[in-house]
Design a protein around this motif. Structure first.
Motif, PDB file in Angstrom:
ATOM      1  N   LEU A 248      19.029  45.426  16.934  1.00 33.64           N
ATOM      2  CA  LEU A 248      18.730  44.186  16.093  1.00 33.64           C
ATOM      3  C   LEU A 248      20.258  43.965  15.451  1.00 33.64           C
ATOM      4  O   LEU A 248      20.583  44.673  14.438  1.00 33.64           O
ATOM      5  CB  LEU A 248      17.770  44.491  15.174  1.00 33.64           C
ATOM      6  CG  LEU A 248      17.522  43.237  14.227  1.00 33.64           C
ATOM      7  CD1 LEU A 248      16.896  41.835  15.097  1.00 33.64           C
ATOM      8  CD2 LEU A 248      16.433  43.519  13.265  1.00 33.64           C
TER       9      LEU A 248
ATOM     10  N   GLY B 275      16.567  39.978  19.457  1.00 31.52           N
ATOM     11  CA  GLY B 275      17.650  41.090  19.155  1.00 31.52           C
ATOM     12  C   GLY B 275      18.587  40.430  17.824  1.00 31.52           C
ATOM     13  O   GLY B 275      19.460  41.138  17.634  1.00 31.52           O
TER      14      GLY B 275
ATOM     15  N   TYR C 265      11.644  45.821  16.887  1.00 31.07           N
ATOM     16  CA  TYR C 265      12.653  44.784  17.292  1.00 31.07           C
ATOM     17  C   TYR C 265      12.290  43.537  18.199  1.00 31.07           C
ATOM     18  O   TYR C 265      13.172  42.917  18.437  1.00 31.07           O
ATOM     19  CB  TYR C 265      13.931  45.540  17.899  1.00 31.07           C
ATOM     20  CG  TYR C 265      13.612  46.493  19.010  1.00 31.07           C
ATOM     21  CD1 TYR C 265      13.286  45.769  20.274  1.00 31.07           C
ATOM     22  CD2 TYR C 265      13.348  47.683  18.689  1.00 31.07           C
ATOM     23  CE1 TYR C 265      12.540  46.831  21.202  1.00 31.07           C
ATOM     24  CE2 TYR C 265      12.847  48.885  19.654  1.00 31.07           C
ATOM     25  CZ  TYR C 265      12.378  48.145  20.950  1.00 31.07           C
ATOM     26  OH  TYR C 265      11.919  48.903  21.944  1.00 31.07           O
TER      27      TYR C 265
END
Ligand code: FAD
Length: 235
Positions: free
Chosen positions: A1, A124, A168
């Protein structure tokens, strides 16, 4: 991330292709450090003028950091003054609240604008702080909003991780966006509203504004509620 926390001119935001709606106040904030005749008494002092606020923020070394919001041409005039003339103009504008200005550092200006991205997150990626939103500095709330974003994002990620979910994943990140966007938008709109309100020269409107502020000052419960909110007390 990837967390984009790289400020108002975020390269992360740019590379991610996240659009920012930005609106200029056509004003500059003139900033510098000054020494004053009287002690600042560890107190932030702010004067609201039709052009914008002038703030004296106490520094540990006894000096004050000033933030003076000025129309672009006025800011140019203030930058062009020599130090002695600038110190006199500043003392006059501040109505000598801290007495004469006795020393001044180099002056710098920053363009004042407010802006907000539509999307705080992408797969992300999450934007926090000024990378996602900027507001007028008149109430000194910009840093608080960024810290609240960071707390909210960390909280959402930790909760998802502890529950064994994909921390994430986009749907987790969207939870962070839902938590923060409305509150940040409200603060952005409120600051723009304050800017217009304090810029008023219409006597009726200034009278109503001053009466409203006096009323809040006399109602400790409301005053405390507003202070707690400004300090990020909801988190
Ligand atoms: C004149 C003025 C007065 C203000 N006064 C106040 C106030 O009194 N109180 C208040 O709360 N807020 C105030 N603000 C707003 C406050 O400064 C911001 O809201 C706050 O700093 C935002 O924090 P941030 O971490 O999101 O971004 P920033 O503080 O801008 O931090 C971003 C960081 O990322 C770094 N960075 C950027 N690009 C890269 C790169 N490519 N590689 C590596 N590093 C990078 C930068 O160097 C910087 O250190 C003021 C703003 C202005 C312009």
């Amino acid at each position: 991330l990837l967390v984009g926390a790289d400020g108002a001119n975020s390269r992360v935001r740019e590379h991610a292709g996240i659009e920012l709606t930005r609106s200029s106040y056509h004003q500059l904030a003139l900033v510098c450090a000054v020494a004053t005749e009287k002690s600042h008494q560890q107190t932030a002092w702010q004067c609201f003028m039709p052009t914008g606020p002038l703030a004296f923020l106490p520094l540990f070394n006894g000096q004050s950091s000033i933030v003076w919001s000025l129309d672009e041409d006025q800011a140019g005039e203030m930058l062009a003054l020599d130090d002695a003339m600038f110190m006199r103009a500043l003392a006059e504008a501040s109505e000598y609240q801290l007495g004469d200005i006795t020393a001044v550092s180099e002056r710098k200006t920053f363009p004042l604008a407010h802006g907000h991205v539509n999307n705080y997150v992408k797969p992300g990626l999450a934007l926090i702080g000024d990378a996602a939103h900027t507001i007028h500095p008149l109430a000194g709330q910009g840093a608080n909003l960024g810290i609240a974003d960071a707390i909210s994002l960390a909280d959402v990620l930790l909760t998802a991780r502890q529950a064994g979910r994909q921390w994430y994943a986009l749907h987790t990140l969207l939870k962070y966006q839902r938590q923060r966007k409305a509150e940040n938008r409200l603060m952005e709109t409120s600051m723009s509203g304050f800017k217009v309100l304090f810029g008023q020269t219409n006597p009726l409107l200034t009278e109503m504004r001053n009466a409203g502020l006096s009323l809040v000052d006399q109602l400790p419960a409301i005053k405390n509620l507003l202070s707690r909110h400004a300090l990020g007390g909801g988190h």
